[in-house]
Design a protein around this motif. Sequence first.
Motif, PDB file in Angstrom:
ATOM      1  N   LEU A 146      -2.018   9.737   0.548  1.00 25.82           N
ATOM      2  CA  LEU A 146      -2.065   9.772   1.994  1.00 25.82           C
ATOM      3  C   LEU A 146      -2.652   8.542   2.580  1.00 25.82           C
ATOM      4  O   LEU A 146      -2.291   8.097   3.544  1.00 25.82           O
ATOM      5  N   GLY A 147      -4.058   8.456   2.080  1.00 29.26           N
ATOM      6  CA  GLY A 147      -4.843   7.578   2.679  1.00 29.26           C
ATOM      7  C   GLY A 147      -4.195   6.058   2.399  1.00 29.26           C
ATOM      8  O   GLY A 147      -4.168   5.060   3.337  1.00 29.26           O
ATOM      9  N   ASN A 148      -3.905   5.696   1.198  1.00 26.91           N
ATOM     10  CA  ASN A 148      -3.055   4.520   1.262  1.00 26.91           C
ATOM     11  C   ASN A 148      -1.844   4.303   2.130  1.00 26.91           C
ATOM     12  O   ASN A 148      -1.839   3.190   2.384  1.00 26.91           O
ATOM     13  N   PHE A 149      -1.268   5.306   1.993  1.00 29.07           N
ATOM     14  CA  PHE A 149      -0.014   5.161   2.685  1.00 29.07           C
ATOM     15  C   PHE A 149      -0.400   4.848   4.185  1.00 29.07           C
ATOM     16  O   PHE A 149       0.238   4.152   4.898  1.00 29.07           O
ATOM     17  N   LEU A 150      -1.339   5.781   4.688  1.00 28.14           N
ATOM     18  CA  LEU A 150      -1.561   5.910   6.208  1.00 28.14           C
ATOM     19  C   LEU A 150      -2.539   5.017   6.665  1.00 28.14           C
ATOM     20  O   LEU A 150      -2.224   4.534   7.940  1.00 28.14           O
ATOM     21  N   ILE A 151      -3.557   4.389   5.962  1.00 27.03           N
ATOM     22  CA  ILE A 151      -4.491   3.957   6.714  1.00 27.03           C
ATOM     23  C   ILE A 151      -3.887   2.780   7.520  1.00 27.03           C
ATOM     24  O   ILE A 151      -4.396   2.657   8.633  1.00 27.03           O
ATOM     25  N   PRO A 152      -3.328   1.817   6.606  1.00 27.07           N
ATOM     26  CA  PRO A 152      -2.757   0.518   7.545  1.00 27.07           C
ATOM     27  C   PRO A 152      -1.771   0.921   8.507  1.00 27.07           C
ATOM     28  O   PRO A 152      -1.956   0.351   9.807  1.00 27.07           O
ATOM     29  N   HIS A 189       0.766  -1.205  -0.070  1.00 21.84           N
ATOM     30  CA  HIS A 189       0.083   0.175   0.082  1.00 21.84           C
ATOM     31  C   HIS A 189       0.878   1.191  -0.061  1.00 21.84           C
ATOM     32  O   HIS A 189       0.436   2.321  -0.667  1.00 21.84           O
ATOM     33  N   LYS A 190       2.003   1.138   0.560  1.00 23.42           N
ATOM     34  CA  LYS A 190       2.846   2.404   0.742  1.00 23.42           C
ATOM     35  C   LYS A 190       3.499   2.824  -0.577  1.00 23.42           C
ATOM     36  O   LYS A 190       3.309   3.980  -0.894  1.00 23.42           O
ATOM     37  N   ARG A 191       3.877   1.795  -1.444  1.00 23.46           N
ATOM     38  CA  ARG A 191       4.458   2.070  -2.759  1.00 23.46           C
ATOM     39  C   ARG A 191       3.421   2.393  -3.695  1.00 23.46           C
ATOM     40  O   ARG A 191       3.563   3.258  -4.467  1.00 23.46           O
ATOM     41  N   ILE A 192       2.037   1.782  -3.575  1.00 25.13           N
ATOM     42  CA  ILE A 192       0.847   2.142  -4.449  1.00 25.13           C
ATOM     43  C   ILE A 192       0.687   3.735  -4.146  1.00 25.13           C
ATOM     44  O   ILE A 192       0.311   4.423  -5.052  1.00 25.13           O
ATOM     45  N   GLY A 193       0.605   4.235  -2.734  1.00 27.69           N
ATOM     46  CA  GLY A 193       0.296   5.514  -2.599  1.00 27.69           C
ATOM     47  C   GLY A 193       1.224   6.412  -3.102  1.00 27.69           C
ATOM     48  O   GLY A 193       0.922   7.247  -3.804  1.00 27.69           O
ATOM     49  N   LEU A 194       2.614   6.047  -3.138  1.00 28.91           N
ATOM     50  CA  LEU A 194       3.688   6.785  -3.787  1.00 28.91           C
ATOM     51  C   LEU A 194       3.364   6.821  -5.389  1.00 28.91           C
ATOM     52  O   LEU A 194       3.525   7.731  -6.037  1.00 28.91           O
ATOM     53  N   MET A 195       3.110   5.765  -6.024  1.00 28.10           N
ATOM     54  CA  MET A 195       2.939   5.555  -7.513  1.00 28.10           C
ATOM     55  C   MET A 195       1.682   6.728  -7.875  1.00 28.10           C
ATOM     56  O   MET A 195       1.708   7.505  -8.766  1.00 28.10           O
TER      57      MET A 195
END
Lengths: 427, 220, 95, 555
Positions: free
Chosen positions: D89-95, D23-29
């Motif tokens: 931010l949502g993708n990166f932070l939620i988990p 999820h962190k990488r997808i958030g950055l992408m």
Amino acid sequence: MFRYLPEQASEIAPKIDWINNLITDLSVFFTVAIVGVMIFFAIYYRKKDGVDHETPQIKGSHTLEWIWTVLPTLVCIYIAYYGVIYYQELRYVPDDAMVVNVVGQKWNWSFKYENGKETSNVVYVPVNRRVKFLMESKDVLHSFFIPAMRVKRDLVPGMYTYVSFTPVMTGEYHVFCTEYCGQDHYDMTAKLKVVSQAEYDEWVNYKEDLSAFTPVELGKKLYTGKGCNACHSLNGKKIIGPSFLKAYGREVELESGEKFKSDENYIKNSILAPNSQIVKGYPKNQMPAFEGQLDDTQIGNIIAFIKSLDGSQAIEEEVLPEKSDVDVTKLTPVERGKYIYQNKLCVTCHSLDGSKVIGPSFKGIYGREGELQDGTKYVVDDEYIKSSILKPMSQVVKGYPAAMPPYEGQLNDDDIAGVIEYMKTLK
Amino acid sequence: MSEHVASGPPHVHHMDAKTAYSAAKLGMWLFLATEILLFGGLFAGFAIYRWQYLSEFAHASEHLNWKMGALNTAILIFSSYAVVLGVDAAQHGENKKVKKWMLVTLLCGCGFLVVKFFEYKSKYEHGLFPGTVDHITNIAFNSPEFNAQYKMFFGLYYCMTGLHALHVIIGMGIIFWIYLLAKKNRFSTDYYTPVEVGGLYWHLIDLIWIYLFPLLYLVG
Amino acid sequence: MADNGLGHIVPKKTYLSIFLALIFLTVVTVWIAQFDFGVLNIVIAMFIASIKAGLVAMFFMHLKYEDPLTWVYVLFPLFLLALLIGGVFLDAPFR
Amino acid sequence: MAEGKNYLNHETTIWSWLTTVDHKRIGLMYLFTISCFFIAGGVAAILMRLELAKAGGDLVAPDVYNVLFTLHGAIMIFLFIVPGIPATLGNFLIPLMIGAKDVAFPKLNLLSYYIYLVGAIMALLAIIPVDWISAWLPEFLTNFLTWLGLSGPADTGWTFYAPYSLETGSSVIWMTGAAFVLGFSSILTGLNFIVTIHKLRAPGMSWDRLPVFIWASYATAVIQTLATPIVGISLLLLIMERVFGVGIFNPDLGGDPVLYQHFFWFYSHPVVYIMVLPAFGVVGEIIPVFSRKPLFGYKAICYATLAIAVFGFIVWAHHMFTSGLSNASAFYFSLATFTVAVPTAVKVFNWVSTMYKGSISFDTPMLYAMGFVFLFMVAGTTGIYLATLAVDVFYHDTYFVVAHFHYTIQGGAVIGLIAGLHFWFPKITGKMYNEVAGKIGWVLVFFGFNLTFLPQFVLGMNGMPRRYYDYPPEFEWLHTLSTIGALINGIGYSFALLNMLYAFIWGKKIAPRNPYKSLSLEWDTQSPPIHENFEETPTVTDYPYAYGVPVKEAV
């Protein structure tokens, strides 16, 4: 504070402005108060020496939560109430309201009054009388907006909508289209002219009752009204196009050499699609096609008028204005330009009020930019105007018919300079 | 929702099997919610135009063959039944039965589409479709009594049944995928998420048709 | 099988009776459509359809055995749909 | 910390990024992609403002102008700000914030990204001005593009109002198709987040211990999931009308153009909350940290978040007060709209109260957060005008609406995103950005923004309609001011983004695990986090705002 609304030209405007200004005052008060408190906290409680100081663990306050839930609710209810009340007033139409029919079409407003009179891009209403604009759209969504009257309503194809208001101030006001409708959406504007009842009556009744006229008389009206007289004389003189004198039944020879007698079909076709059969010896691409501009009855009237010009009656030279004895060389350039505008028939096709007649309006023309039919861009400057007057066909503006006769040889350089100066004054 | 490829309860690195199962099911229910709202727009449109053009809609509806609609309803209900039996089989870890019921469902789906095809074909031959096609001479759409409101009915009819048919095709894809998993003996009493979740999707297709059938074919 | 904490297992007999009920209700809808009740036509048809849809959802889709969360996400969209239809009907008929 | 393995360096090939389910990488992408579209939409905005700087047509032709504002709107809305905070931010932070290892459906998460990319490509195709450039293209290419149904960029406005969108010759099908596909991506992201927040919270992470960003993301996800299908179906119907001539919205075929607006705004009003609710969440995270105080009225803020999400669904037709709407609807929708004002006000009061007796430091994120409070006050209070029926009749489709909308979305959502990017920058990259440069960026953005849009309020009050290529000369000086503001604003954003980009790539200053001494869970792991987020699943014992010294009683 912050009173920017336009002049209050309708009866309802002060009421709407009152609620608007109330919102403004409340908004400014709350914004300043809250942001002020925030800035005060930020500065007063800032980390002065860069070190955390001890803070109390305050998690919240039920009392405060209740206060700032209930207080905005009450304010909102108060405002919403007046919003609804005045909206009802906006939408209310008394039975005796004067009705003006509005048709919106890309990108043009046309207005039809109760007595059948029609105008385009300018609308007259009497002061202190409730009017109802009954609106329909011929193509896409438009929206009819008069800022000074505080009214706005969309025109929805397939449905009638209306706005209604009572103007209380005479004057001239903007009318805007506020629903995006394509390329020239920005240009779909009109003028609302509020005049006294007397002036209105005079204006609206100016047009005679058409049913009292014979087709020949109606045809004659069209002859002047549609600008035919600019190019077609009644006395046999060749101006640009052939004279109408004895035009019916005359032997015609086309450029192709084809010969036949001029009859109803020929005349009708010549009006609708002029370039398809140009008479030998006359220039091409001069006459605008009237396809869609004249209906069958009107064409019938013109034909009747032409038929009547069989030479049996003396032709009154009333159509072309008598040349006055004005010495143009003694006028200022602007006056000279104005004189030429009125006397060289520019007036037939170029309005001064921004409305499209046949050619572009002269209002604000100087410095205007746009696109020609061939896609090139233009800016209206001296050079452009000059060549437009002398060789109009070389640069026809996109969306307009190639209709203007060339004035080469008819106007000298001083005349043209005068016209240019005159145009500059038409802001 | 295609998390699981490994045999048995697949290893999902970030949650345990039970959470994975309930998460997948919640995810599918949410997805079904979006599907309901997607069709919901069409239902809202149908409702308002039916209210506006009541008698025209009733007449236009008579052009539809209710017998074919009823047949398709029965087919879809039966297919739903087949799916629940498939889910039941999966819950008991009986992969062979899962395979059988998925096959039955697939056949039902095909049957539905075949009936639909003949319906569309007959409408097409009678010129009952929006737009214009030159080589069809009998264009009822352009006859004077076939006014805009009739076209509206058929426009909605094609949009609603067309979108539904598209879902049937997608659903058949999912069912086929489940069939393939069952063939590889993937399901056990501890792991049958795809059957359950795919089944939910298939039931939704049935559910929407349950509304479409009386709305379009019977009351119009 | 409740021990593995996964889905509820419904007796096959229930499935069969639901299936038969659905077929029966389909017949009823068709049968009743030949009578004209005026405005009630649509109400009756939609009422029967809703019973059928309810049966499918509750038993075939195991909604009956689902937790409140699933119910929320079934009912909330339906509420939104009602809202949309309601909003549209608050407009056009009153113009 | 830097020598350890983290999510950025545990695999480094391009392929590992393109196929990642982290999820962190997808958030950055997502962040990278939406930044590109932010720049594209920004360029369109600047061109538009330059055209409007002076009365008369100076820069482009009217039809080009119409394309510019359509592209600006469509790109900024569908490609930038809807996925804006949730997908980055949502993708990166939620988990991280709920103590999970990933989102519930990691592969679905990646799929949403690629669906987004497909939508983006469709939108780019729709931008190709085939008619204008066909002279320079090889013939087969022109033929191919024409065969695809492409003609010129859409010129409908981002709202695609029927019937104009049904008859204009431009690539409307591709643009609406793109919006449909992007909506699908948005649905899947929202669905994923809802399930994640329900099912994957760490032990002890009860609902009353969730960070407000999670509450906001949850409310956002609900809207994303449940509102988007309606716009999906309306865009689909628009495409069907253009392709097959079914007449749902076409008045010539008995259809009702106003129905299109109902469908469109049923989604497109809640979508405003998709954009701005996460920004509320970001501000709710930043203010307590830099005030060293508990978030004032935590529960009130959480309930207000849900209330906004739910109320957001019941107010859509306030965009249609002049559209021919019935009086009954107008009354209802006006009153309903005011219900949104209350929870919004509650939030603002609580943020400000949080700072009371705090220990406040002016780090860049805090400056953005305080700027946000001001901008959002303006946005909110101007919203009151537009909710008030009789007043909205005047303001509808004027520059007042444009300004209000930009205060909400740019002043709210974009500033919120930039604030969040600064705030979580150490966590995302493991580096620290240059603080002074960050502050300069803030000054430029804040003043440029206000200079752009405050004059537009005045223009609107004067009755200047929106989407006008040219205007009466009395409006000129305000337009000129606005254009100057837009340029400063643009420079400000570039400055802020370049500052962060520079620090990410060449930055020397290594971020500690928890530079702000925050109590939230995402700071409990190393910066940047390891691939699995946490060394071991954390256990939560308190809500993340217990700053300061306990007092006996709440004030």
